[in-house]
Design a protein around this motif. Sequence first.
Motif, PDB file in Angstrom:
ATOM      1  N   TRP A 136       0.585  -1.164   0.017  1.00 18.07           N
ATOM      2  CA  TRP A 136       0.082   0.021  -0.094  1.00 18.07           C
ATOM      3  C   TRP A 136       0.515   1.774  -0.036  1.00 18.07           C
ATOM      4  CZ3 TRP A 136      -5.099   0.977  -0.064  1.00 18.07           C
ATOM      5  CH2 TRP A 136      -5.494   2.143   0.651  1.00 18.07           C
ATOM      6  N   GLY A 137       0.814   2.057  -1.016  1.00 15.53           N
ATOM      7  CA  GLY A 137       1.119   3.549  -1.071  1.00 15.53           C
ATOM      8  C   GLY A 137       0.340   4.485  -0.537  1.00 15.53           C
ATOM      9  N   GLN A 138       0.878   5.483   0.489  1.00 17.98           N
ATOM     10  CA  GLN A 138      -0.249   6.295   0.691  1.00 17.98           C
ATOM     11  C   GLN A 138       0.268   8.161   0.873  1.00 17.98           C
ATOM     12  OE1 GLN A 138      -3.004   6.178   2.202  1.00 17.98           O
ATOM     13  NE2 GLN A 138      -3.874   7.883   3.050  1.00 17.98           N
ATOM     14  N   LEU A 139      -0.301   9.283  -0.022  1.00 22.92           N
ATOM     15  CA  LEU A 139       0.415   9.928  -0.144  1.00 22.92           C
ATOM     16  C   LEU A 139      -0.560  11.211   0.666  1.00 22.92           C
ATOM     17  CD1 LEU A 139      -0.491  10.229  -3.890  1.00 22.92           C
ATOM     18  CD2 LEU A 139       1.737  10.069  -2.507  1.00 22.92           C
TER      19      LEU A 139
ATOM     20  N   TYR B 265       7.082  -1.305  -6.006  1.00 20.26           N
ATOM     21  CA  TYR B 265       6.160  -2.987  -5.932  1.00 20.26           C
ATOM     22  C   TYR B 265       5.282  -1.673  -5.217  1.00 20.26           C
ATOM     23  CZ  TYR B 265       9.248  -6.236  -6.662  1.00 20.26           C
ATOM     24  OH  TYR B 265      10.048  -7.266  -7.416  1.00 20.26           O
ATOM     25  N   ALA B 266       5.052  -0.619  -4.437  1.00 20.95           N
ATOM     26  CA  ALA B 266       4.017   0.472  -3.731  1.00 20.95           C
ATOM     27  C   ALA B 266       2.810   1.033  -5.112  1.00 20.95           C
ATOM     28  CB  ALA B 266       4.779   1.198  -3.256  1.00 20.95           C
ATOM     29  N   PHE B 267       1.810   1.288  -4.470  1.00 22.42           N
ATOM     30  CA  PHE B 267       0.521   1.165  -5.567  1.00 22.42           C
ATOM     31  C   PHE B 267       0.074   2.562  -4.677  1.00 22.42           C
ATOM     32  CE2 PHE B 267      -0.789  -2.415  -3.974  1.00 22.42           C
ATOM     33  CZ  PHE B 267      -1.527  -1.919  -3.271  1.00 22.42           C
ATOM     34  N   TYR B 268      -0.472   3.561  -5.624  1.00 26.82           N
ATOM     35  CA  TYR B 268      -0.954   5.130  -4.979  1.00 26.82           C
ATOM     36  C   TYR B 268      -2.610   5.266  -5.508  1.00 26.82           C
ATOM     37  CZ  TYR B 268       4.333   5.093  -3.162  1.00 26.82           C
ATOM     38  OH  TYR B 268       4.854   5.177  -2.638  1.00 26.82           O
TER      39      TYR B 268
ATOM     40  N   THR C  31      -4.397   4.955 -10.721  1.00 24.53           N
ATOM     41  CA  THR C  31      -5.820   5.062 -11.002  1.00 24.53           C
ATOM     42  C   THR C  31      -6.062   3.581 -11.441  1.00 24.53           C
ATOM     43  OG1 THR C  31      -6.130   7.470 -11.463  1.00 24.53           O
ATOM     44  CG2 THR C  31      -8.470   5.720 -11.958  1.00 24.53           C
ATOM     45  N   ASP C  32      -5.424   3.372 -12.859  1.00 22.20           N
ATOM     46  CA  ASP C  32      -5.723   1.796 -13.085  1.00 22.20           C
ATOM     47  C   ASP C  32      -5.004   0.733 -12.296  1.00 22.20           C
ATOM     48  OD1 ASP C  32      -6.595   2.806 -15.971  1.00 22.20           O
ATOM     49  OD2 ASP C  32      -4.272   2.833 -16.581  1.00 22.20           O
ATOM     50  N   VAL C  33      -3.527   1.208 -11.654  1.00 20.53           N
ATOM     51  CA  VAL C  33      -4.242  -0.322 -10.683  1.00 20.53           C
ATOM     52  C   VAL C  33      -5.154  -0.239  -9.175  1.00 20.53           C
ATOM     53  CG1 VAL C  33      -1.752  -1.018  -9.019  1.00 20.53           C
ATOM     54  CG2 VAL C  33      -1.096  -0.448 -11.044  1.00 20.53           C
ATOM     55  N   TRP C  34      -5.455   1.252  -9.620  1.00 24.01           N
ATOM     56  CA  TRP C  34      -5.794   1.414  -7.962  1.00 24.01           C
ATOM     57  C   TRP C  34      -7.567   0.188  -7.936  1.00 24.01           C
ATOM     58  CZ3 TRP C  34      -4.094   3.024  -3.766  1.00 24.01           C
ATOM     59  CH2 TRP C  34      -5.001   3.321  -2.671  1.00 24.01           C
ATOM     60  N   ASN C  35      -7.992   1.203  -9.258  1.00 24.75           N
ATOM     61  CA  ASN C  35      -9.574   0.039  -9.634  1.00 24.75           C
ATOM     62  C   ASN C  35      -8.923  -1.156  -9.893  1.00 24.75           C
ATOM     63  OD1 ASN C  35     -10.349   2.448 -10.121  1.00 24.75           O
ATOM     64  ND2 ASN C  35      -9.899   2.828 -12.379  1.00 24.75           N
ATOM     65  N   ILE C  36      -7.822  -1.914 -10.322  1.00 28.25           N
ATOM     66  CA  ILE C  36      -7.428  -3.259  -9.641  1.00 28.25           C
ATOM     67  C   ILE C  36      -8.222  -3.858  -8.537  1.00 28.25           C
ATOM     68  CG2 ILE C  36      -5.751  -5.682 -10.351  1.00 28.25           C
ATOM     69  CD1 ILE C  36      -4.659  -3.744 -11.888  1.00 28.25           C
TER      70      ILE C  36
END
Length: 428
Positions: free
Chosen positions: A375-378, A403-406, A410-415
């Motif tokens: 998990w990536g947090q902004l 490997y972090a996703f933020y 959007t495309d990764v987040w929607n998965i």
Amino acid sequence: MRVGVFASLLALAGAALGSATKRWSTDVPSGFVTTNGTTFSLDGKPFAFVGTNAYWLPLLESQADVDSTLASMQAAGVKVLRTWGFNAINGSELANATATNLTYYQLWNSSTWELNEGPQGLQRLDYVIESAAKYDIKIILTFTNNWFGYGGAELYINWIVGAPATHDEFYTNPAIVSEYQRYVSTIVNRYMNSSAIFAWELMNEARCSGDLLPSGPNCKPGSGTLALWYQQQSDYVRSLDPYHMITTGGEGQFYWAQPATYWYNNTLVSDYNYNGEAGEDFESTLGLPNIDFGTYHMYPQTWYPELDFPGSNWTVEQFGLDWIDAHISTAMMVGKPLIIEEFGALGLTNKTSIYPVWVQEALNTYHASIMPWQWGQLNLTEPTHILKYADEILDGATPNDGYAFYPNQTDVWNILLNAAAVQESRSG
């Protein structure tokens, strides 16, 4: 499938794949997650989930940042968070830890350790668990690390055994086991009444070898060293806590009579993840009575850099599918739930193209739970904060190891959002 997948599965010993022992009694406290055959259950209803990893959460200085992170997870449909229940330092690191406000729970100055229950210690983990309860997020809490990071197995070995030593002494040396259990009892007794705990996890990615120390002759394919340690430690945790689930935290390597193979440099190579060299034996371990569900990890690019090149007939995506299917087949025969507890691919393009395929395979084939790393947090209030090693909060963003996703991806987040919606539809 990779060479030998089905043949090896069919050849597994029946004892290792016997029916799961039914342990859960009717007096499990409200809010505690349990198992029901191959699924999870919460208060008598199915509990399917998408989770995530955030080892760094108890390292944050700001309670507001902990809250905002957990609120973001809840909004994305995350129900389970995996984080470290360990952070240990040497006495020589104390001055710098104090100056930089580094979180630490254990301080090593001799063959035993001192507990830090203060505001820079376990009080931070306390807050994470309390906050998780507010946001209806359950926590998988890991007791120690196979790797050097944040005070893992080799810190125990260095202080208690010293040189020369092999990494596998962590699993067999009575003094080390005693100190490990002393820490485990501290953590379990502190949080055993919390419904925020999803499960206790014995170790992150146990192997015969570590970062610096090699394995010894007593930890090799077929030795059963790790399986015996898993049994002994899961039995010990069960003696302390009759209700919370227990799992290994293992990467899920196999020990097959006919291991998978691949060609490299004109040589047929026996695959490390299937031939028992890591020390893991996923099938036999999953059959242990106090291991309640299976975990496995998946990082094809870093595991097989010699095969991942343009023009290769080996692909990251296909390895992942085969790895998922092999674990699903084992879990089906054992009759226990399964979590793909860590998985990752490097590069945004790989994430957006490969993750949907992996996630669909896991969700559709076994309804297995998924927990991407990480998990990536902004927009944290801590603009720059050195955690340890190369890890840092930078400009309000959590560490990015590739490997972090933020949320802004959007495309990764929607998965993640789509998978969470599927799992929510399967829950009570």
